[in-house]
Structure formats: structure tokens, C-alpha cells
Design a protein around this motif. Sequence first.
Motif, PDB file in Angstrom:
ATOM      1  N   PHE A 158     -21.120 -10.132  12.002  1.00  0.00           N
ATOM      2  CA  PHE A 158     -19.900 -10.615  11.364  1.00  0.00           C
ATOM      3  C   PHE A 158     -19.289  -9.468  10.569  1.00  0.00           C
ATOM      4  CE2 PHE A 158     -22.775 -10.853   7.854  1.00  0.00           C
ATOM      5  CZ  PHE A 158     -22.038 -10.957   6.680  1.00  0.00           C
ATOM      6  N   ALA A 159     -18.045  -9.645  10.155  1.00  0.00           N
ATOM      7  CA  ALA A 159     -17.352  -8.615   9.371  1.00  0.00           C
ATOM      8  C   ALA A 159     -16.499  -9.291   8.314  1.00  0.00           C
ATOM      9  CB  ALA A 159     -16.486  -7.737  10.272  1.00  0.00           C
ATOM     10  N   LEU A 160     -16.406  -8.672   7.162  1.00  0.00           N
ATOM     11  CA  LEU A 160     -15.577  -9.182   6.080  1.00  0.00           C
ATOM     12  C   LEU A 160     -14.113  -8.858   6.347  1.00  0.00           C
ATOM     13  CD1 LEU A 160     -17.807  -7.988   3.103  1.00  0.00           C
ATOM     14  CD2 LEU A 160     -17.819 -10.236   4.204  1.00  0.00           C
ATOM     15  N   ASP A 161     -13.222  -9.671   5.776  1.00  0.00           N
ATOM     16  CA  ASP A 161     -11.788  -9.377   5.905  1.00  0.00           C
ATOM     17  C   ASP A 161     -11.237  -8.921   4.557  1.00  0.00           C
ATOM     18  OD1 ASP A 161     -11.293 -11.668   4.349  1.00  0.00           O
ATOM     19  OD2 ASP A 161     -10.810 -12.930   6.084  1.00  0.00           O
ATOM     20  N   ASP A 162      -9.948  -8.617   4.519  1.00  0.00           N
ATOM     21  CA  ASP A 162      -9.334  -8.083   3.298  1.00  0.00           C
ATOM     22  C   ASP A 162      -9.447  -9.059   2.132  1.00  0.00           C
ATOM     23  OD1 ASP A 162      -8.682  -5.764   4.621  1.00  0.00           O
ATOM     24  OD2 ASP A 162      -6.598  -6.347   5.008  1.00  0.00           O
ATOM     25  N   THR A 163      -9.338 -10.350   2.407  1.00  0.00           N
ATOM     26  CA  THR A 163      -9.457 -11.352   1.349  1.00  0.00           C
ATOM     27  C   THR A 163     -10.861 -11.347   0.755  1.00  0.00           C
ATOM     28  OG1 THR A 163      -7.797 -12.739   2.419  1.00  0.00           O
ATOM     29  CG2 THR A 163      -9.227 -13.809   0.808  1.00  0.00           C
ATOM     30  N   ASP A 164     -11.868 -11.240   1.615  1.00  0.00           N
ATOM     31  CA  ASP A 164     -13.255 -11.155   1.147  1.00  0.00           C
ATOM     32  C   ASP A 164     -13.452  -9.924   0.269  1.00  0.00           C
ATOM     33  OD1 ASP A 164     -13.793 -13.342   2.862  1.00  0.00           O
ATOM     34  OD2 ASP A 164     -14.361 -11.988   4.500  1.00  0.00           O
ATOM     35  N   ARG A 165     -12.959  -8.803   0.749  1.00  0.00           N
ATOM     36  CA  ARG A 165     -13.157  -7.551   0.019  1.00  0.00           C
ATOM     37  C   ARG A 165     -12.456  -7.593  -1.343  1.00  0.00           C
ATOM     38  NH1 ARG A 165     -13.450  -5.568   5.373  1.00  0.00           N
ATOM     39  NH2 ARG A 165     -11.192  -5.588   5.661  1.00  0.00           N
ATOM     40  N   ALA A 166     -11.281  -8.199  -1.395  1.00  0.00           N
ATOM     41  CA  ALA A 166     -10.559  -8.315  -2.672  1.00  0.00           C
ATOM     42  C   ALA A 166     -11.324  -9.202  -3.644  1.00  0.00           C
ATOM     43  CB  ALA A 166      -9.162  -8.867  -2.436  1.00  0.00           C
ATOM     44  N   ALA A 167     -11.920 -10.280  -3.136  1.00  0.00           N
ATOM     45  CA  ALA A 167     -12.687 -11.182  -3.997  1.00  0.00           C
ATOM     46  C   ALA A 167     -13.919 -10.483  -4.561  1.00  0.00           C
ATOM     47  CB  ALA A 167     -13.086 -12.424  -3.215  1.00  0.00           C
ATOM     48  N   ILE A 168     -14.569  -9.678  -3.729  1.00  0.00           N
ATOM     49  CA  ILE A 168     -15.748  -8.946  -4.201  1.00  0.00           C
ATOM     50  C   ILE A 168     -15.338  -7.840  -5.170  1.00  0.00           C
ATOM     51  CG2 ILE A 168     -17.696  -7.496  -3.506  1.00  0.00           C
ATOM     52  CD1 ILE A 168     -17.740  -9.106  -0.858  1.00  0.00           C
ATOM     53  N   ALA A 169     -14.231  -7.170  -4.905  1.00  0.00           N
ATOM     54  CA  ALA A 169     -13.755  -6.125  -5.810  1.00  0.00           C
ATOM     55  C   ALA A 169     -13.507  -6.680  -7.209  1.00  0.00           C
ATOM     56  CB  ALA A 169     -12.482  -5.493  -5.258  1.00  0.00           C
ATOM     57  N   ALA A 170     -13.068  -7.933  -7.279  1.00  0.00           N
ATOM     58  CA  ALA A 170     -12.756  -8.548  -8.567  1.00  0.00           C
ATOM     59  C   ALA A 170     -14.000  -8.825  -9.412  1.00  0.00           C
ATOM     60  CB  ALA A 170     -11.987  -9.849  -8.344  1.00  0.00           C
ATOM     61  N   LEU A 171     -15.184  -8.751  -8.814  1.00  0.00           N
ATOM     62  CA  LEU A 171     -16.422  -8.973  -9.562  1.00  0.00           C
ATOM     63  C   LEU A 171     -16.839  -7.755 -10.371  1.00  0.00           C
ATOM     64  CD1 LEU A 171     -18.562 -10.812  -6.811  1.00  0.00           C
ATOM     65  CD2 LEU A 171     -17.343 -11.853  -8.743  1.00  0.00           C
ATOM     66  N   ASP A 172     -16.266  -6.596 -10.089  1.00  0.00           N
ATOM     67  CA  ASP A 172     -16.687  -5.351 -10.740  1.00  0.00           C
ATOM     68  C   ASP A 172     -16.455  -5.428 -12.251  1.00  0.00           C
ATOM     69  OD1 ASP A 172     -17.631  -2.801 -11.067  1.00  0.00           O
ATOM     70  OD2 ASP A 172     -15.882  -1.808 -10.200  1.00  0.00           O
ATOM     71  N   SER A 173     -17.531  -5.214 -13.012  1.00  0.00           N
ATOM     72  CA  SER A 173     -17.425  -5.267 -14.476  1.00  0.00           C
ATOM     73  C   SER A 173     -18.125  -4.097 -15.150  1.00  0.00           C
ATOM     74  CB  SER A 173     -18.036  -6.574 -14.988  1.00  0.00           C
ATOM     75  OG  SER A 173     -19.406  -6.656 -14.623  1.00  0.00           O
ATOM     76  N   GLY A 174     -18.706  -3.205 -14.355  1.00  0.00           N
ATOM     77  CA  GLY A 174     -19.410  -2.062 -14.922  1.00  0.00           C
ATOM     78  C   GLY A 174     -20.780  -2.386 -15.494  1.00  0.00           C
ATOM     79  N   GLU A 175     -21.306  -3.562 -15.183  1.00  0.00           N
ATOM     80  CA  GLU A 175     -22.595  -3.986 -15.735  1.00  0.00           C
ATOM     81  C   GLU A 175     -23.756  -3.398 -14.937  1.00  0.00           C
ATOM     82  OE1 GLU A 175     -22.923  -8.270 -16.584  1.00  0.00           O
ATOM     83  OE2 GLU A 175     -20.761  -8.358 -16.169  1.00  0.00           O
ATOM     84  N   ARG A 176     -24.680  -2.777 -15.652  1.00  0.00           N
ATOM     85  CA  ARG A 176     -25.884  -2.228 -15.035  1.00  0.00           C
ATOM     86  C   ARG A 176     -27.050  -3.201 -15.196  1.00  0.00           C
ATOM     87  NH1 ARG A 176     -25.774   3.240 -13.862  1.00  0.00           N
ATOM     88  NH2 ARG A 176     -23.880   4.300 -14.599  1.00  0.00           N
ATOM     89  N   THR A 177     -27.940  -3.206 -14.210  1.00  0.00           N
ATOM     90  CA  THR A 177     -29.215  -3.911 -14.379  1.00  0.00           C
ATOM     91  C   THR A 177     -30.291  -2.934 -14.832  1.00  0.00           C
ATOM     92  OG1 THR A 177     -30.010  -3.569 -12.105  1.00  0.00           O
ATOM     93  CG2 THR A 177     -28.581  -5.465 -12.495  1.00  0.00           C
ATOM     94  N   GLY A 178     -30.059  -1.644 -14.631  1.00  0.00           N
ATOM     95  CA  GLY A 178     -30.971  -0.600 -15.074  1.00  0.00           C
ATOM     96  C   GLY A 178     -30.307   0.234 -16.148  1.00  0.00           C
ATOM     97  N   ARG A 179     -30.931   1.371 -16.460  1.00  0.00           N
ATOM     98  CA  ARG A 179     -30.412   2.189 -17.540  1.00  0.00           C
ATOM     99  C   ARG A 179     -29.402   3.215 -17.022  1.00  0.00           C
ATOM    100  NH1 ARG A 179     -35.537   3.911 -16.269  1.00  0.00           N
ATOM    101  NH2 ARG A 179     -35.923   6.142 -16.039  1.00  0.00           N
ATOM    102  N   ASP A 180     -28.622   3.760 -17.947  1.00  0.00           N
ATOM    103  CA  ASP A 180     -27.674   4.822 -17.632  1.00  0.00           C
ATOM    104  C   ASP A 180     -28.453   6.139 -17.529  1.00  0.00           C
ATOM    105  OD1 ASP A 180     -25.767   7.054 -18.054  1.00  0.00           O
ATOM    106  OD2 ASP A 180     -24.328   5.459 -18.459  1.00  0.00           O
ATOM    107  N   PRO A 181     -28.222   6.914 -16.459  1.00  0.00           N
ATOM    108  CA  PRO A 181     -28.968   8.173 -16.307  1.00  0.00           C
ATOM    109  C   PRO A 181     -28.791   9.158 -17.446  1.00  0.00           C
ATOM    110  CG  PRO A 181     -27.947   7.551 -14.239  1.00  0.00           C
ATOM    111  CD  PRO A 181     -27.418   6.596 -15.269  1.00  0.00           C
ATOM    112  N   ASP A 182     -27.720   9.062 -18.200  1.00  0.00           N
ATOM    113  CA  ASP A 182     -27.534   9.970 -19.331  1.00  0.00           C
ATOM    114  C   ASP A 182     -28.359   9.582 -20.546  1.00  0.00           C
ATOM    115  OD1 ASP A 182     -25.878  12.040 -18.483  1.00  0.00           O
ATOM    116  OD2 ASP A 182     -24.062  10.856 -18.747  1.00  0.00           O
ATOM    117  N   ASP A 183     -28.979   8.405 -20.506  1.00  0.00           N
ATOM    118  CA  ASP A 183     -29.723   7.926 -21.661  1.00  0.00           C
ATOM    119  C   ASP A 183     -31.161   8.413 -21.697  1.00  0.00           C
ATOM    120  OD1 ASP A 183     -27.483   6.611 -22.529  1.00  0.00           O
ATOM    121  OD2 ASP A 183     -28.082   4.640 -21.760  1.00  0.00           O
ATOM    122  N   ASP A 184     -31.607   9.107 -20.662  1.00  0.00           N
ATOM    123  CA  ASP A 184     -32.990   9.611 -20.623  1.00  0.00           C
ATOM    124  C   ASP A 184     -33.132  10.893 -21.419  1.00  0.00           C
ATOM    125  OD1 ASP A 184     -34.259   7.662 -19.098  1.00  0.00           O
ATOM    126  OD2 ASP A 184     -33.449   8.489 -17.259  1.00  0.00           O
TER     127      ASP A 184
END
Length: 273
Positions: A247-273
Motif C-alpha cells: 500500500f502507499a500513503l497519499d498526500d492527505t495521509d502525509r499532511a495528517a502525519i506532518a501535523a503530529l510533529d511537535s519536536g518531542e523526544r523519547t530519548g535524550r538530546d545528543p548535546d546533553d551528554d
Amino acid sequence: MTLSPVLQFHDGHSIPQLGLGVYKIADAAAADAVQVALESGYRHVDTAALYANEAGVGQGIARAGLPRGDVFVTTKVWNADHGYDSTLRAFDESLGKLGLDYVDLYLIHWPVPSQDRYVDTWRALQTIRADGRARSIGVSNFHPHHIDRLLAETAVVPVVNQVELHPWLQQADVRAYDAAHGILTEDWSPLARGRAIGNPTLEAIGARYGKSAAQVVIRWHLELGDIVIPKSVTPSRIRENFDVFDFALDDTDRAAIAALDSGERTGRDPDDD
């Protein structure tokens, strides 16, 4: 049997785009998971010294009985082993645990800027590659400025930069930098440690295709052109995660997923080590 598409590295080697991640999987369980994955069509396994399961990964590869050249194996040097000589020793140990003569890809797991040793570590990786014991070399969790320093001091470009990347952390700047330098981006925690499962947006997209939210996200990673390494120990889930090529995603799918972007990490920032 369906196999993953492959992507080309700038050094002439190639990598299966979809692989199995084995973070936080015990040795014995890793052997079983790797065997199931390889028997299901996977040809790429990603481990690391930190995971303490390189021996299990090697056992799973041996059990599957595939020719060595058909299986792409990645491992990584851990933070405590940074430095030229210590990286060479750590690589010898990893190779011994895996039971292999070479790995396809060896990565610096984190830059650990507080130690200020990742350039020396990078030089050790170049030696390992020159010796033929790692076909390709790259980095993991590197910000662009970390890679800039590698290029300034050694002029050797990593083939891959493995970073945390999922719908809530889409890393557009890192991906653009990598692409501009001929570096492939590889995505760890692609399902945001399970957060994708049950998300209403992703579930709704999946319902349209008869796919799970996890399959939708894995497909999204593939369509970005990234390498992706979802993790599971459950045979049915391992197989499900690989069933994403019909299967393949369409433009509407991709736009919906793009809207989820919030910059949230589940791990640490590499600059914090």
C-alpha cells in the motif's frame, strides 16, 4: 518471499531499507527474534554493544542459515569506549560476540561531546573499514554540527546518521543536512516507543488500507526515503511490521502525519551528554 528495498550508500555498498531493531531485547530473546525476522524476509539487523545481545543476534543469524552476504548487520561502539585504541578493542569484542568475520555497518552510538573524543573514535572506525572488518561506517545521534567537525578534521563522510525519528520528532533539519551531504538518515524509535499504536490519526489512516497504525508509520518512514528499524520480540508483530509493501500513503495521509510533529523526544538530546 517479499524482501525489503535497498538503498545505496555513497561508498558503493547498500542497505536493506527496513530492518529489525533489537534494543532492550535479552540475548536469548534476540536469537529467537532475529531468526523469525530472517525467516520472514528481513535481511537487516541492528544491534549495539550497549544492548548486550550481540551474541544472541549472532546465534539468530546462524540459526536462520542464510549466506552471510545476504544478511546486513549493524553494531555500534558505546560511549565508554570512545577513543582510538579503546574503539578498536571494543570492535574486536563485538565481532567476537556476533561470531562474524565482519559487520556491514559500524556506528559511533553517541557523540558524547562532553568527552570530546568522537573524532578519535571516528578515526578508529576508518581503520576498521580499511582493514575490511566493517564494510561501511557511520554515526548515530549526531547533530549536523557534530558531523561538521568530523568532516573538518578527517574529510571522511559517514554513510548513515541514525537518529530518533517518528511522527512527533520528524527531524526535518537533520534529514535535509544528511541529504545535502549524501548521508542516509536511519530512524530509531520509529513508533515513538509504542505511542503510534492507538493514535486516532494513525488508526484512521490505517483503517482506510486495512493496516495497523504501526504499519502506517513504518510505511511513512519508508516513503520519506529513510532506513527504519522497528523493534519487536513477538513473531506476529515482527511479521506485521514487514507487511508494508502493498500500500502507499497519499498526500492527505502525509499532511495528517506532518501535523503530529511537535519536536518531542523519547530519548535524550545528543548535546546533553
